[in-house]
Motif scaffolding. Structure first.
Motif, PDB file in Angstrom:
ATOM      1  N   GLU A  62      37.231  43.239  55.855  1.00 38.20           N
ATOM      2  CA  GLU A  62      38.462  42.893  55.119  1.00 38.20           C
ATOM      3  C   GLU A  62      38.169  42.542  53.665  1.00 38.20           C
ATOM      4  OE1 GLU A  62      41.512  43.489  56.221  1.00 38.20           O
ATOM      5  OE2 GLU A  62      40.522  44.214  58.034  1.00 38.20           O
ATOM      6  N   ARG A  63      37.147  41.703  53.435  1.00 31.65           N
ATOM      7  CA  ARG A  63      36.808  41.313  52.054  1.00 31.65           C
ATOM      8  C   ARG A  63      36.242  42.507  51.276  1.00 31.65           C
ATOM      9  NH1 ARG A  63      38.456  37.335  49.021  1.00 31.65           N
ATOM     10  NH2 ARG A  63      36.457  37.307  47.975  1.00 31.65           N
ATOM     11  N   PHE A  64      35.461  43.364  51.953  1.00 36.31           N
ATOM     12  CA  PHE A  64      34.939  44.573  51.319  1.00 36.31           C
ATOM     13  C   PHE A  64      36.095  45.453  50.858  1.00 36.31           C
ATOM     14  CE2 PHE A  64      33.688  49.023  51.455  1.00 36.31           C
ATOM     15  CZ  PHE A  64      32.447  49.044  50.843  1.00 36.31           C
ATOM     16  N   ALA A  65      37.045  45.705  51.760  1.00 38.28           N
ATOM     17  CA  ALA A  65      38.197  46.540  51.415  1.00 38.28           C
ATOM     18  C   ALA A  65      38.990  45.915  50.274  1.00 38.28           C
ATOM     19  CB  ALA A  65      39.086  46.756  52.642  1.00 38.28           C
ATOM     20  N   ALA A  66      39.179  44.613  50.310  1.00 37.90           N
ATOM     21  CA  ALA A  66      39.922  43.933  49.238  1.00 37.90           C
ATOM     22  C   ALA A  66      39.197  44.070  47.899  1.00 37.90           C
ATOM     23  CB  ALA A  66      40.127  42.462  49.594  1.00 37.90           C
ATOM     24  N   LEU A  67      37.877  43.943  47.908  1.00 38.51           N
ATOM     25  CA  LEU A  67      37.089  44.084  46.684  1.00 38.51           C
ATOM     26  C   LEU A  67      37.269  45.476  46.095  1.00 38.51           C
ATOM     27  CD1 LEU A  67      34.843  42.949  44.744  1.00 38.51           C
ATOM     28  CD2 LEU A  67      33.203  44.034  46.298  1.00 38.51           C
ATOM     29  N   PHE A  68      37.114  46.502  46.921  1.00 38.69           N
ATOM     30  CA  PHE A  68      37.192  47.876  46.427  1.00 38.69           C
ATOM     31  C   PHE A  68      38.627  48.332  46.174  1.00 38.69           C
ATOM     32  CE2 PHE A  68      32.818  47.758  47.495  1.00 38.69           C
ATOM     33  CZ  PHE A  68      32.214  48.722  46.719  1.00 38.69           C
ATOM     34  N   GLN A  69      39.603  47.668  46.763  1.00 39.57           N
ATOM     35  CA  GLN A  69      41.003  48.003  46.492  1.00 39.57           C
ATOM     36  C   GLN A  69      41.503  47.365  45.197  1.00 39.57           C
ATOM     37  OE1 GLN A  69      43.561  50.064  48.255  1.00 39.57           O
ATOM     38  NE2 GLN A  69      41.493  50.888  48.415  1.00 39.57           N
ATOM     39  N   ASP A  70      40.792  46.372  44.678  1.00 38.73           N
ATOM     40  CA  ASP A  70      41.175  45.737  43.416  1.00 38.73           C
ATOM     41  C   ASP A  70      40.785  46.687  42.285  1.00 38.73           C
ATOM     42  OD1 ASP A  70      41.291  44.175  41.031  1.00 38.73           O
ATOM     43  OD2 ASP A  70      41.047  42.349  42.229  1.00 38.73           O
ATOM     44  N   THR A  71      41.772  47.260  41.624  1.00 35.28           N
ATOM     45  CA  THR A  71      41.485  48.273  40.600  1.00 35.28           C
ATOM     46  C   THR A  71      40.740  47.709  39.399  1.00 35.28           C
ATOM     47  OG1 THR A  71      43.697  47.993  39.650  1.00 35.28           O
ATOM     48  CG2 THR A  71      43.393  49.781  41.269  1.00 35.28           C
ATOM     49  N   ARG A  72      40.771  46.397  39.195  1.00 34.74           N
ATOM     50  CA  ARG A  72      39.970  45.806  38.119  1.00 34.74           C
ATOM     51  C   ARG A  72      38.485  45.988  38.410  1.00 34.74           C
ATOM     52  NH1 ARG A  72      42.507  39.961  38.436  1.00 34.74           N
ATOM     53  NH2 ARG A  72      42.386  40.617  40.612  1.00 34.74           N
ATOM     54  N   VAL A  73      38.138  46.114  39.673  1.00 29.94           N
ATOM     55  CA  VAL A  73      36.758  46.339  40.105  1.00 29.94           C
ATOM     56  C   VAL A  73      36.495  47.833  40.291  1.00 29.94           C
ATOM     57  CG1 VAL A  73      35.079  45.900  41.949  1.00 29.94           C
ATOM     58  CG2 VAL A  73      36.664  44.083  41.244  1.00 29.94           C
ATOM     59  N   SER A  74      37.319  48.488  41.101  1.00 32.98           N
ATOM     60  CA  SER A  74      37.046  49.874  41.511  1.00 32.98           C
ATOM     61  C   SER A  74      37.164  50.879  40.378  1.00 32.98           C
ATOM     62  CB  SER A  74      37.951  50.274  42.673  1.00 32.98           C
ATOM     63  OG  SER A  74      39.313  50.205  42.319  1.00 32.98           O
ATOM     64  N   ARG A  75      37.856  50.525  39.317  1.00 32.94           N
ATOM     65  CA  ARG A  75      37.951  51.482  38.205  1.00 32.94           C
ATOM     66  C   ARG A  75      36.588  51.802  37.610  1.00 32.94           C
ATOM     67  NH1 ARG A  75      40.005  48.576  32.725  1.00 32.94           N
ATOM     68  NH2 ARG A  75      39.786  50.725  32.062  1.00 32.94           N
ATOM     69  N   GLY A 115      36.025  55.971  40.739  1.00 33.24           N
ATOM     70  CA  GLY A 115      37.224  55.170  40.553  1.00 33.24           C
ATOM     71  C   GLY A 115      37.901  54.814  41.860  1.00 33.24           C
ATOM     72  N   PRO A 116      39.102  54.239  41.758  1.00 32.87           N
ATOM     73  CA  PRO A 116      39.816  53.747  42.939  1.00 32.87           C
ATOM     74  C   PRO A 116      40.022  54.824  44.005  1.00 32.87           C
ATOM     75  CG  PRO A 116      40.887  52.986  40.934  1.00 32.87           C
ATOM     76  CD  PRO A 116      39.856  54.001  40.523  1.00 32.87           C
ATOM     77  N   LYS A 117      39.914  54.397  45.240  1.00 33.59           N
ATOM     78  CA  LYS A 117      40.123  55.258  46.412  1.00 33.59           C
ATOM     79  C   LYS A 117      41.210  54.630  47.276  1.00 33.59           C
ATOM     80  CE  LYS A 117      36.320  57.837  45.799  1.00 33.59           C
ATOM     81  NZ  LYS A 117      36.477  58.831  44.808  1.00 33.59           N
TER      82      LYS A 117
END
Length: 167
Positions: free
Chosen positions: A21-34, A39-41
């Motif tokens: 859950e925390r992994f998905a939240a981290l990578f779903q945050d576009t401030r991070v995943s960009r 980029g975002p998935k």
């Protein structure tokens, strides 16, 4: 499985299934995943990536990848892996926005570099960074990474290749 690494304020240890859950939240945050990979998935793609950490990366001992924790809470992601893009080993790291601005990025990057030099016995460690990611470029410059070259991506953007050599 990678070994556990400790810094003054962070614990880098292998992911556990309950980190999804925390992994998905981290990578779903576009401030991070960009700034990560391409980029975002979608959330489904990020959850599939999490599954591949266990089924491919850990199972095949392909490279070292860690959950980054502060006070027991997952606040980031870290890797060091061989890549043809730089013909060597590259560090990859991300921190959740709530962990920004407190020097944790520097602490994390230094831990990965130290692991590369001491444990993997590398003579140099690389980083590839989107040229627009000025915060990461500044951080890496402060800890001894030097600009090597730019890679022009298919979309016209630039990725900076930086290298730090063992002293």
């Amino acid at each position: 499985m990678p070994p556990t690494l400790r810094t003054p304020r962070l614990l880098l240890d292998p992911y556990a299934p309950e980190d999804e859950e925390r992994f998905a939240a981290l990578f779903q945050d576009t401030r991070v995943s960009r700034w990560m990979g391409d980029g975002p998935k979608s959330e489904a793609e990020d959850r599939a990536l999490f599954g591949r950490i266990f089924s491919k990366v850990y199972a095949g001992e392909l490279f070292d990848v860690w959950a980054v924790r502060r006070d027991g809470l997952l606040v980031g992601h870290a890797e060091i892996k061989r890549t043809d893009a730089v013909d060597g080993h590259e560090i990859v790291y991300a921190l959740a926005p709530e962990a920004w601005g407190d020097g944790l990025g520097t602490e994390l990057a230094e831990a990965l570099v130290g692991y590369g030099f001491r444990t993997l016995r590398l003579s140099e460690v690389h980083a590839t960074v989107d040229a627009r990611n000025t915060a990461s470029l500044h951080l890496l410059g402060r800890i001894g990474f030097a600009y090597v070259r730019d890679i022009e991506e298919d979309d016209g953007s630039l990725t900076r290749v930086l290298t730090r050599r063992a002293r």
